[in-house]
Design an enzyme around this catalytic site. Structure first.
Site, PDB file in Angstrom:
ATOM      1  CB  SER A  45     -49.606 -37.516  67.855  1.00 62.07           C
ATOM      2  OG  SER A  45     -50.129 -38.444  66.955  1.00 62.07           O
ATOM      3  NE  ARG A  77     -47.180 -39.336  71.940  1.00 57.87           N
ATOM      4  CZ  ARG A  77     -48.038 -39.959  71.116  1.00 57.87           C
ATOM      5  NH1 ARG A  77     -49.153 -39.354  70.725  1.00 57.87           N
ATOM      6  NH2 ARG A  77     -47.809 -41.194  70.701  1.00 57.87           N
ATOM      7  N   GLY A  87     -58.027 -44.598  69.694  1.00 57.37           N
ATOM      8  CA  GLY A  87     -57.071 -45.640  70.073  1.00 57.37           C
ATOM      9  C   GLY A  87     -55.936 -45.070  70.899  1.00 57.37           C
ATOM     10  CG  ASP A  90     -52.338 -42.017  61.102  1.00 57.33           C
ATOM     11  OD1 ASP A  90     -52.633 -43.222  61.231  1.00 57.33           O
ATOM     12  OD2 ASP A  90     -51.972 -41.303  62.057  1.00 57.33           O
ATOM     13  CE  LYS A 129     -52.866 -47.438  62.149  1.00 54.64           C
ATOM     14  NZ  LYS A 129     -52.200 -47.011  63.387  1.00 54.64           N
ATOM     15  NE  ARG A 187     -57.961 -45.228  58.664  1.00 54.01           N
ATOM     16  CZ  ARG A 187     -57.388 -44.396  59.525  1.00 54.01           C
ATOM     17  NH1 ARG A 187     -56.078 -44.358  59.632  1.00 54.01           N
ATOM     18  NH2 ARG A 187     -58.135 -43.611  60.279  1.00 54.01           N
TER      19      ARG A 187
END
Ligand code: S3P
Length: 416
Positions: A14, A18, A81, A301, A328, A332
């Site tokens: 993540s 970014r 995603g 997650d 997801k 899942r």
């Protein structure tokens, strides 16, 4: 033989996404130290290159030269995603036409959650599923309450807000990971966070970004596989170093503690905008727990891995309020239930989660369904089984964790 040793797992997905995205639209140079170079982050690198940014891969760092105005392009987001949703927000306020495409899995994931708020901001955006087509336009800030706890939606709106007229306000009734709002001020983003009637409220003023240096910590979602393995494989003790210990990310570690796992956190220290530390987990007796409400986004997650760990506890566990799992990389709830059942786990699917009962695992033939977190969870499951387990699509782990199998082997157990 258990899992034993010390490991610095790959860097945070993540945070890497970014840092690349912000660097791509910042003036001057951005340096990303220790980036994750798994397939998802490579999709982001390729996309920002198509938008005109320059990304140089040096030894353990990326050097990015941002562009003043991104150029129209088709952006292949692969399986990611985060890439598709954050980029949609990022490009909406520039002029030109952008088409965002993805692989089969990404093309089935819902995009309405970002097209809706972006349209409210004035975006010309089309496609409730990929391909998403955007004709850049002038945007206006909105006051938006997140209908789902999603850092991707929050970030898409904030990225669009950078170039919008007026203030963009995002209200989050349930906290999702907060890397975007932590990192934006480092690049000069004007962000104010308050609590209004118990609702976390982020105000972003239009901002011009300047290049910055981001040091990326190890990914807690990757370390989680070793924490889980150490907790449930007899005679294990594993230390994962330099892990991001942001509370919005370590719900699974907190869950292990609640289950009675032996968890030790040492060398807690700041790293840029985040807190990092070393985490040691030793094998222990576990009890079942119920996960619901605000605990869910903090370990969304890791819930596939939780299902495996729960099967080794002495009492049943329940996961509720986790309908997001259905959208997801795979559904899942369905894939975790079917693959763990194939290995002998007593797991029952519900609409928004599952129940898991204490089980003895047995050999079987399973599939990752091309889902990286499934692949790694199944590789950890195989450690508990003496006979060979066949895992189809094991290579999916490369999406977020290059060389996972090698690392797992290094800490103790053979996987053919
Ligand atoms: C992510 C947010 C989460 C998470 C995903 C990464 C991010 O998704 O599941 O792996 O980097 O913003 P949602 O925002 O859909 O919850």
């Amino acid at each position: 033989m258990g899992l034993n040793g010390l490991i610095r797992v790959p860097s945070d997905k993540s945070i890497t996404h970014r840092a690349i995205l912000f660097g791509a639209i910042a003036s001057g140079e951005t340096v990303v130290m220790n980036p994750l170079l798994g397939a998802d982050c490579r999709s982001t690198i390729d996309a920002v290159r198509s938008l005109g940014a320059s990304v140089e891969e040096l030894d353990e760092r990326l050097r990015i030269e941002g562009v003043a105005s991104v150029v129209p392009a088709t952006l292949d987001c692969g399986n990611s995603g985060t890439t598709m949703r954050l980029l949609s927000g990022l490009v909406s306020g520039y002029s030109g036409e952008f088409t965002l495409v993805g692989d089969d899995s990404l093309s089935k994931r819902p995009m309405r959650r970002i097209t809706e708020p972006l349209r409210q901001m004035g975006a010309d955006i089309d496609g409730e599923f990929a391909p998403v087509r955007i004709k850049g336009r002038r945007l206006s800030g909105i006051d938006y309450t997140l209908p789902v706890a999603s850092a991707q939606v929050k970030s898409a709106v904030l990225l669009a807000g950078l170039r919008a007229d007026g203030t963009t306000i995002v209200r989050e009734p349930m906290l999702s990971r907060d890397h975007t709002e932590r990192m934006l001020p480092l690049f000069g983003g004007r962000v104010e966070i308050t609590n209004e009637d118990g609702v976390r409220t982020i105000r972003l003023s239009p901002s011009h970004l300047d290049g910055a240096t981001v040091d990326v910590p190890a990914d807690p979602s990757s370390a989680a596989f070793f924490w889980a393995g150490a907790a449930i494989v007899p005679n294990s003790r594993v230390t994962t170093t330099d892990v991001c210990l942001n509370e919005t990310r370590i719900g699974f570690l907190r869950t292990l503690e609640r289950m009675g796992a032996n968890v030790e956190i040492t060398r807690l220290r700041p790293l840029g905008e985040e807190t990092v530390g070393d985490v040691t987990v030793t094998t222990s007796e576990l009890r079942g727990v119920t996960l619901e409400g605000e605990a869910i986004p903090r370990q969304i997650d890791e819930l596939p891995l939780f299902a495996l760990v729960a099967s080794q506890a002495s009492s049943p566990s329940v996961v509720k309020d986790a309908g997001e799992l259905r959208v997801k990389e795979t559904d899942r709830i369905k894939t975790v239930a079917s693959e763990l059942a194939a290995l002998g786990v007593d797991i029952r699917e519900t609409e928004d989660g599952f129940s898991v009962f204490p089980s003895r695992l047995q050999a079987g033939h399973v599939s990752s369904h091309s889902d990286h977190r499934l692949s790694m969870m199944l590789q950890v499951a195989a450690l508990l089984i003496d006979e060979p387990v066949v895992i189809d699509g094991i290579e999916a782990s490369e999406i977020s964790y290059p060389h996972f199998r090698d690392d797992l082997q290094r800490l103790g157990r053979e996987i053919e």
